[in-house]
Design a protein around this motif. Sequence first.
Motif, PDB file in Angstrom:
ATOM      1  N   PRO A 206       8.186 -14.383  -9.788  1.00 36.43           N
ATOM      2  CA  PRO A 206       6.840 -14.029 -10.239  1.00 36.43           C
ATOM      3  C   PRO A 206       6.783 -12.603 -10.775  1.00 36.43           C
ATOM      4  N   PRO A 207       5.857 -12.343 -11.692  1.00 39.46           N
ATOM      5  CA  PRO A 207       5.770 -11.000 -12.276  1.00 39.46           C
ATOM      6  C   PRO A 207       5.405  -9.952 -11.232  1.00 39.46           C
ATOM      7  N   ASN A 208       5.773  -8.725 -11.522  1.00 42.40           N
ATOM      8  CA  ASN A 208       5.549  -7.622 -10.586  1.00 42.40           C
ATOM      9  C   ASN A 208       4.090  -7.179 -10.624  1.00 42.40           C
ATOM     10  N   VAL A 209       3.234  -7.939  -9.969  1.00 39.99           N
ATOM     11  CA  VAL A 209       1.812  -7.617  -9.969  1.00 39.99           C
ATOM     12  C   VAL A 209       1.474  -6.527  -8.957  1.00 39.99           C
ATOM     13  N   VAL A 210       2.334  -6.339  -7.943  1.00 44.57           N
ATOM     14  CA  VAL A 210       2.070  -5.287  -6.958  1.00 44.57           C
ATOM     15  C   VAL A 210       2.082  -3.915  -7.627  1.00 44.57           C
ATOM     16  N   SER A 211       2.909  -3.766  -8.661  1.00 48.12           N
ATOM     17  CA  SER A 211       2.991  -2.486  -9.372  1.00 48.12           C
ATOM     18  C   SER A 211       1.969  -2.368 -10.498  1.00 48.12           C
ATOM     19  N   ASP A 212       1.133  -3.377 -10.666  1.00 44.03           N
ATOM     20  CA  ASP A 212       0.151  -3.347 -11.751  1.00 44.03           C
ATOM     21  C   ASP A 212      -1.015  -2.424 -11.387  1.00 44.03           C
ATOM     22  N   PRO A 213      -1.447  -1.556 -12.296  1.00 43.66           N
ATOM     23  CA  PRO A 213      -2.584  -0.656 -12.014  1.00 43.66           C
ATOM     24  C   PRO A 213      -3.872  -1.389 -11.664  1.00 43.66           C
ATOM     25  N   ALA A 214      -3.945  -2.685 -11.978  1.00 48.17           N
ATOM     26  CA  ALA A 214      -5.156  -3.442 -11.665  1.00 48.17           C
ATOM     27  C   ALA A 214      -5.281  -3.748 -10.178  1.00 48.17           C
ATOM     28  N   GLY A 215      -4.212  -3.527  -9.421  1.00 41.43           N
ATOM     29  CA  GLY A 215      -4.247  -3.807  -7.992  1.00 41.43           C
ATOM     30  C   GLY A 215      -5.049  -2.777  -7.217  1.00 41.43           C
ATOM     31  N   PRO A 216      -5.325  -3.051  -5.955  1.00 35.08           N
ATOM     32  CA  PRO A 216      -6.160  -2.144  -5.147  1.00 35.08           C
ATOM     33  C   PRO A 216      -5.525  -0.788  -4.881  1.00 35.08           C
ATOM     34  N   TYR A 217      -4.206  -0.641  -5.122  1.00 35.59           N
ATOM     35  CA  TYR A 217      -3.556   0.646  -4.904  1.00 35.59           C
ATOM     36  C   TYR A 217      -3.189   1.326  -6.215  1.00 35.59           C
ATOM     37  N   GLY A 218      -3.704   0.806  -7.314  1.00 34.88           N
ATOM     38  CA  GLY A 218      -3.463   1.435  -8.606  1.00 34.88           C
ATOM     39  C   GLY A 218      -2.025   1.381  -9.069  1.00 34.88           C
ATOM     40  N   PRO A 223       3.214  -0.258  -1.569  1.00 28.48           N
ATOM     41  CA  PRO A 223       1.878   0.199  -1.188  1.00 28.48           C
ATOM     42  C   PRO A 223       1.878   0.690   0.250  1.00 28.48           C
ATOM     43  N   PRO A 224       0.910   1.499   0.633  1.00 30.14           N
ATOM     44  CA  PRO A 224       0.843   1.978   2.020  1.00 30.14           C
ATOM     45  C   PRO A 224       0.681   0.814   2.989  1.00 30.14           C
ATOM     46  N   ASN A 225       1.250   0.968   4.170  1.00 29.70           N
ATOM     47  CA  ASN A 225       1.199  -0.117   5.150  1.00 29.70           C
ATOM     48  C   ASN A 225       0.307   0.201   6.343  1.00 29.70           C
ATOM     49  N   ALA A 226      -0.313   1.375   6.344  1.00 25.34           N
ATOM     50  CA  ALA A 226      -1.213   1.755   7.438  1.00 25.34           C
ATOM     51  C   ALA A 226      -2.452   2.389   6.825  1.00 25.34           C
ATOM     52  N   ASN A 227      -3.358   1.527   6.362  1.00 26.11           N
ATOM     53  CA  ASN A 227      -4.526   1.964   5.602  1.00 26.11           C
ATOM     54  C   ASN A 227      -4.051   2.691   4.346  1.00 26.11           C
ATOM     55  N   GLY A 228      -4.305   3.992   4.228  1.00 27.39           N
ATOM     56  CA  GLY A 228      -3.887   4.706   3.028  1.00 27.39           C
ATOM     57  C   GLY A 228      -2.608   5.490   3.207  1.00 27.39           C
ATOM     58  N   ASP A 229      -1.881   5.243   4.297  1.00 26.17           N
ATOM     59  CA  ASP A 229      -0.693   6.038   4.602  1.00 26.17           C
ATOM     60  C   ASP A 229       0.480   5.112   4.939  1.00 26.17           C
ATOM     61  N   PHE A 230       1.615   5.738   5.296  1.00 28.68           N
ATOM     62  CA  PHE A 230       2.805   4.977   5.661  1.00 28.68           C
ATOM     63  C   PHE A 230       3.160   5.236   7.121  1.00 28.68           C
ATOM     64  N   GLU A 231       3.491   4.175   7.819  1.00 35.72           N
ATOM     65  CA  GLU A 231       3.905   4.274   9.212  1.00 35.72           C
ATOM     66  C   GLU A 231       5.144   3.402   9.425  1.00 35.72           C
TER      67      GLU A 231
END
Length: 278
Positions: A206-218, A223-231
């Motif tokens: 499938p296409p790389n939609v996670v890296s698409d700017p249209a996603g919730p993380y731009g 993407p962050p795994n703990a709200n807006g951060d990384f843990e």
Amino acid sequence: MSLTTKSVFLLLALSLCSGLSGQVTADSWVNWESPPVHPLELVSGSDLLLATNTADSHLEIYNISSGVPVPFLSVPVGLDPVSVRARTATEAWVVNRISDTISIVDLQNGYVRWTLMTADEPADVIFAGTPQRAYVSCSGTDEIMVFDPSDVTAPPEIISLIGEEPRALAKSPDGSTVYCAIFESGNGTTVLGGGFDGGVNVIAFPPNVVSDPAGPYGGVNPPPNANGDFEPPLNPSTGTPPPVALIVKKIDQDVWVDDNGSDWGDLVSGPQADLSGR
């Protein structure tokens, strides 16, 4: 496969053979095989590699001591073997999907020393627990059968599952927990492609939609795994982490969220679903 279903298939096959006698050509013949689940196994404590030969209903045993697989033994087993696991260095269990059996194979002498009957369409086997038990997933009846390898004549315990077509099995490192993958679980989850964006490691679908700017993380990937951060926090010394895919869960109509609760609905079933290959 149930006895009734097998009988229907047999009658159909005989009818086709009698009706098409002299008309069937090599180009018109289709080879139907059962889906492999765990078809290869390296035997711990030995130089053997095991492979299920689904089409020929054999267990192929190779010697890999030279670094190259060399045929050692070929053992007839049940119909459509789809999985094999070594219980010891000298014993392997082969799961036969169509004949609804387990072939217990002597790896030293190359013969089936015992055949276990199972429920419909067994898919995989794994050994776990103390005392050790053999867990067999049966995709046709949505259950797991638990056998005692030290007494294979004892009636198995039956564990009913909620989910359709249980197949692959795995266990925790300490062997105290067995995991079962459900082929048609209907649990309301789906995968969003992450893939690579360039170079030789391009994943077309499938296409790389996670890296698409249209996603919730731009387009931030991973993407962050703990709200807006990384843990745990990202370690700069390890370099740029590779992009990843995401599993999202449906919680409402056109609402698909990740572990942070961020909504990917527009990219899954909404107006921009084409970006994720849907």
